[in-house]
Structures are given as C-alpha cells and as structure tokens.
Enzyme design. Structure first.
Site, PDB file in Angstrom:
ATOM      1  N   LYS A 216    -140.340  68.966 -93.544  1.00 35.86           N
ATOM      2  CA  LYS A 216    -140.302  67.518 -93.278  1.00 35.86           C
ATOM      3  C   LYS A 216    -141.177  67.161 -92.065  1.00 35.86           C
ATOM      4  O   LYS A 216    -141.586  68.043 -91.290  1.00 35.86           O
ATOM      5  CB  LYS A 216    -138.845  67.105 -93.060  1.00 35.86           C
ATOM      6  CG  LYS A 216    -137.974  67.226 -94.331  1.00 35.86           C
ATOM      7  CD  LYS A 216    -136.507  66.918 -94.040  1.00 35.86           C
ATOM      8  CE  LYS A 216    -135.652  66.860 -95.296  1.00 35.86           C
ATOM      9  NZ  LYS A 216    -134.210  66.626 -94.978  1.00 35.86           N
TER      10      LYS A 216
ATOM     11  N   TYR B 285    -134.900  61.945-104.583  1.00 34.78           N
ATOM     12  CA  TYR B 285    -133.457  62.023-104.329  1.00 34.78           C
ATOM     13  C   TYR B 285    -132.618  61.499-105.481  1.00 34.78           C
ATOM     14  O   TYR B 285    -131.429  61.815-105.555  1.00 34.78           O
ATOM     15  CB  TYR B 285    -133.102  61.335-103.010  1.00 34.78           C
ATOM     16  CG  TYR B 285    -133.443  62.227-101.829  1.00 34.78           C
ATOM     17  CD1 TYR B 285    -132.732  63.390-101.586  1.00 34.78           C
ATOM     18  CD2 TYR B 285    -134.510  61.921-100.983  1.00 34.78           C
ATOM     19  CE1 TYR B 285    -133.061  64.231-100.536  1.00 34.78           C
ATOM     20  CE2 TYR B 285    -134.847  62.756 -99.922  1.00 34.78           C
ATOM     21  CZ  TYR B 285    -134.118  63.905 -99.705  1.00 34.78           C
ATOM     22  OH  TYR B 285    -134.441  64.743 -98.681  1.00 34.78           O
TER      23      TYR B 285
ATOM     24  N   ARG C   9    -131.324  78.293 -99.475  1.00 32.12           N
ATOM     25  CA  ARG C   9    -130.290  77.449 -98.852  1.00 32.12           C
ATOM     26  C   ARG C   9    -129.557  78.221 -97.750  1.00 32.12           C
ATOM     27  O   ARG C   9    -129.251  77.678 -96.703  1.00 32.12           O
ATOM     28  CB  ARG C   9    -129.262  76.984 -99.902  1.00 32.12           C
ATOM     29  CG  ARG C   9    -129.796  75.997-100.898  1.00 32.12           C
ATOM     30  CD  ARG C   9    -129.962  74.608-100.345  1.00 32.12           C
ATOM     31  NE  ARG C   9    -128.726  73.889-100.160  1.00 32.12           N
ATOM     32  CZ  ARG C   9    -128.643  72.563-100.057  1.00 32.12           C
ATOM     33  NH1 ARG C   9    -129.737  71.814-100.131  1.00 32.12           N
ATOM     34  NH2 ARG C   9    -127.500  71.969 -99.868  1.00 32.12           N
TER      35      ARG C   9
ATOM     36  N   THR D  57    -126.651  70.971 -93.989  1.00 34.34           N
ATOM     37  CA  THR D  57    -127.366  69.711 -93.775  1.00 34.34           C
ATOM     38  C   THR D  57    -127.381  69.268 -92.303  1.00 34.34           C
ATOM     39  O   THR D  57    -128.407  68.828 -91.799  1.00 34.34           O
ATOM     40  CB  THR D  57    -126.716  68.601 -94.640  1.00 34.34           C
ATOM     41  OG1 THR D  57    -126.662  69.058 -95.992  1.00 34.34           O
ATOM     42  CG2 THR D  57    -127.497  67.307 -94.566  1.00 34.34           C
TER      43      THR D  57
ATOM     44  N   ARG E  21    -132.088  75.639 -89.615  1.00 33.17           N
ATOM     45  CA  ARG E  21    -131.512  74.408 -89.041  1.00 33.17           C
ATOM     46  C   ARG E  21    -130.627  74.717 -87.832  1.00 33.17           C
ATOM     47  O   ARG E  21    -130.494  73.897 -86.929  1.00 33.17           O
ATOM     48  CB  ARG E  21    -130.736  73.633 -90.113  1.00 33.17           C
ATOM     49  CG  ARG E  21    -131.649  72.927 -91.123  1.00 33.17           C
ATOM     50  CD  ARG E  21    -130.863  72.492 -92.352  1.00 33.17           C
ATOM     51  NE  ARG E  21    -131.594  71.594 -93.238  1.00 33.17           N
ATOM     52  CZ  ARG E  21    -131.129  71.217 -94.427  1.00 33.17           C
ATOM     53  NH1 ARG E  21    -129.961  71.665 -94.861  1.00 33.17           N
ATOM     54  NH2 ARG E  21    -131.836  70.398 -95.186  1.00 33.17           N
TER      55      ARG E  21
ATOM     56  N   ASN F  30    -133.450  67.377 -89.962  1.00 33.73           N
ATOM     57  CA  ASN F  30    -133.074  68.784 -90.158  1.00 33.73           C
ATOM     58  C   ASN F  30    -134.221  69.645 -90.670  1.00 33.73           C
ATOM     59  O   ASN F  30    -134.011  70.683 -91.277  1.00 33.73           O
ATOM     60  CB  ASN F  30    -131.836  68.876 -91.059  1.00 33.73           C
ATOM     61  CG  ASN F  30    -132.017  68.124 -92.365  1.00 33.73           C
ATOM     62  OD1 ASN F  30    -133.132  67.761 -92.730  1.00 33.73           O
ATOM     63  ND2 ASN F  30    -130.936  67.903 -93.071  1.00 33.73           N
TER      64      ASN F  30
ATOM     65  N   HIS G 145    -136.287  70.233 -96.514  1.00 35.01           N
ATOM     66  CA  HIS G 145    -135.542  70.000 -97.750  1.00 35.01           C
ATOM     67  C   HIS G 145    -135.576  71.292 -98.548  1.00 35.01           C
ATOM     68  O   HIS G 145    -136.634  71.917 -98.662  1.00 35.01           O
ATOM     69  CB  HIS G 145    -136.156  68.888 -98.605  1.00 35.01           C
ATOM     70  CG  HIS G 145    -135.601  68.920 -99.998  1.00 35.01           C
ATOM     71  ND1 HIS G 145    -134.349  68.427-100.306  1.00 35.01           N
ATOM     72  CD2 HIS G 145    -136.061  69.484-101.145  1.00 35.01           C
ATOM     73  CE1 HIS G 145    -134.092  68.658-101.582  1.00 35.01           C
ATOM     74  NE2 HIS G 145    -135.111  69.306-102.116  1.00 35.01           N
TER      75      HIS G 145
ATOM     76  N   GLU H  29    -136.929  68.976-109.401  1.00 40.53           N
ATOM     77  CA  GLU H  29    -137.716  68.636-108.213  1.00 40.53           C
ATOM     78  C   GLU H  29    -139.130  69.220-108.241  1.00 40.53           C
ATOM     79  O   GLU H  29    -140.072  68.585-107.763  1.00 40.53           O
ATOM     80  CB  GLU H  29    -136.997  69.132-106.951  1.00 40.53           C
ATOM     81  CG  GLU H  29    -135.745  68.335-106.654  1.00 40.53           C
ATOM     82  CD  GLU H  29    -134.939  68.880-105.477  1.00 40.53           C
ATOM     83  OE1 GLU H  29    -133.948  68.253-105.109  1.00 40.53           O
ATOM     84  OE2 GLU H  29    -135.301  69.944-104.929  1.00 40.53           O
TER      85      GLU H  29
END
Ligand code: ADP
Ligand code: MG
Length: 202
Positions: free
Chosen positions: A15, A55, A120, A126, A137, A157, A160, A171
């Site tokens: 991001k 999203y 992940r 998140t 993160r 954060n 994505h 996606e």
C-alpha cells in the site's frame, strides 16, 4: 485436472504508506525467504473505481467487515459507531478509497504451497497494534483503530493480502491480465517440492 497444491496463488498489494516508508524490500524479502515464488509484479496508481471494485468482489465483504468491526469495538469495551454492519463498511470503504489512491502501490502475485494462508500468517492481522511480533504489520508499523477512528481514516497497515483462496481467485484477475502472470521454474523448487531429493551429490 486440478492444479497441484504447490501452484496456489495469492494477491499482495504493497500500500502507499509502505512505499513512502521505503519498506518494499523488507516486505518482499519476507515472502521470498519463506520460499514463495513471485509470478507477477507491477506498480500502479489505483483509481477509486479499482479500489471499490477490489473490495466488493466478494458480495459478503461489506457484511463480514462490518460485523468484524462491531465485534472489535465490543471486545475493547466500546460502543460501535453503528449497529448496522453495512453503514460501518460504507465509511471504511470511503476511507480505503482515499488511502489506496493516495500514491503508487505495488501489486504482486505470489505462488507456492498454501500461499494464501502463509502470506496472511506472515503479514499479521488487520490492526497493526495487535499484530504479533515477527509479522510485517507487527514489526514495521504503529497504527490502531483508536488512531484511525480519531482521524476518520483507514487503518494504515502497509499491505493487502487475499483472505482466502476464493478471494485470491477473484482479486488476481482484477489487477492482472493473464499474460502479466508468468509461469516459470526456479531451481530451489526441486528441493522444496520434488518427491525425491536428487542430484545433490555428484
Ligand atoms: P485485511 O486487509 O486484513 O484483509 P479487511 O479486509 O477487513 O482487512 O479490511 C480491508 C482494509 O480496510 C484493511 O486492511 C484496513 O486498511 C481497512 N480497515 C478495515 N477495517 C477497518 C476499521 N475498522 N477502521 C479503519 N480501517 C479499516
Ligand atoms: Mg481482507
């Protein structure tokens, strides 16, 4: 024939805040050293439509994200700003469009066994405040819902990462044309994935 599990793919977006903080290398090395293979990479400045489209690919995202946020407020002993999950998500989406169109982002597709789940795990939850030490993160960013609520913005954060295999399957084509994803081999895959370890000794 169904693809072998080693062919699982996931979408990662670095991001705008991560690019501004020069964390691109730090982030890529985490996925790379795990053994995942980079099969797609590009820098873009997303449009608001692209962000909203991303999203809302999953028709449940609005409800699930709203419910997750309401639960998060309750867990912290706070009253959620609304009891309606969709109202909460509308605000999050408005702020996400601002956040992700603020500058360039880097879109990547990573491939390997359990790519979605492992990305992940390495990325962390998140909210950076609660993300475990050792995750991206958790290690590289100070932010929280307290902060993002105070300033009416998206929580920053850095990354994505697709939340499930079905999310990844929607996606990836949203950001990449077929020809932009490259099927190729790296030699370390012989060690990671071949049934037998061969050709190590002369
Ligand atoms: P994740 O990116 O971990 O999969 P979600 O899909 O739930 O998380 O949300 C998408 C993004 O929206 C998050 O990465 C974060 O930037 C932002 N976001 C989510 N929930 C909130 C919230 N309650 N307040 C502010 N920003 C949020
Ligand atoms: Mg998500």
């Amino acid at each position: 024939m169904k693809d072998h599990p080693k062919k699982e793919r996931t979408l990662v977006i670095i991001k705008p805040d991560a690019i501004q903080r020069s964390l691109v290398g730090e982030i890529i090395v985490r996925y790379e050293r795990l053994g995942l293979k980079l099969v797609g990479l590009k820098m873009v400045v997303p449009t608001a439509e692209q962000v909203e489209g991303h999203y809302t690919l999953d028709p449940n995202w609005r409800r699930v994200t709203g419910e997750k946020t309401i639960k998060n407020y309750r867990d912290r002993g706070l009253t959620p700003p609304s009891e309606d999950p969709l109202e909460i998500t509308a605000k999050i989406l408005k702020n996400l469009k601002k956040y992700l169109t603020a500058g360039p982002v880097i879109c990547m597709v990573w491939e390997g066994a359990h790519a979605v789940e492992l990305v992940r795990k390495i990325t962390g939850g998140t909210e950076p405040r609660g993300a475990p030490v050792g995750t991206i993160r958790g290690d590289f960013v100070v932010d929280s819902y307290v902060m993002s609520d105070a300033d009416d913005r998206a929580v920053r954060n850095l990354i994505h990462a697709s939340g499930s295999v079905s999310e990844a399957d929607m996606e990836i084509p949203h950001w990449f044309k077929k020809a932009e994803i490259i099927d190729y081999k790296v030699t370390r895959e012989d060690i990671m994935y071949n049934k037998e370890l061969e050709n190590i000794l002369p």
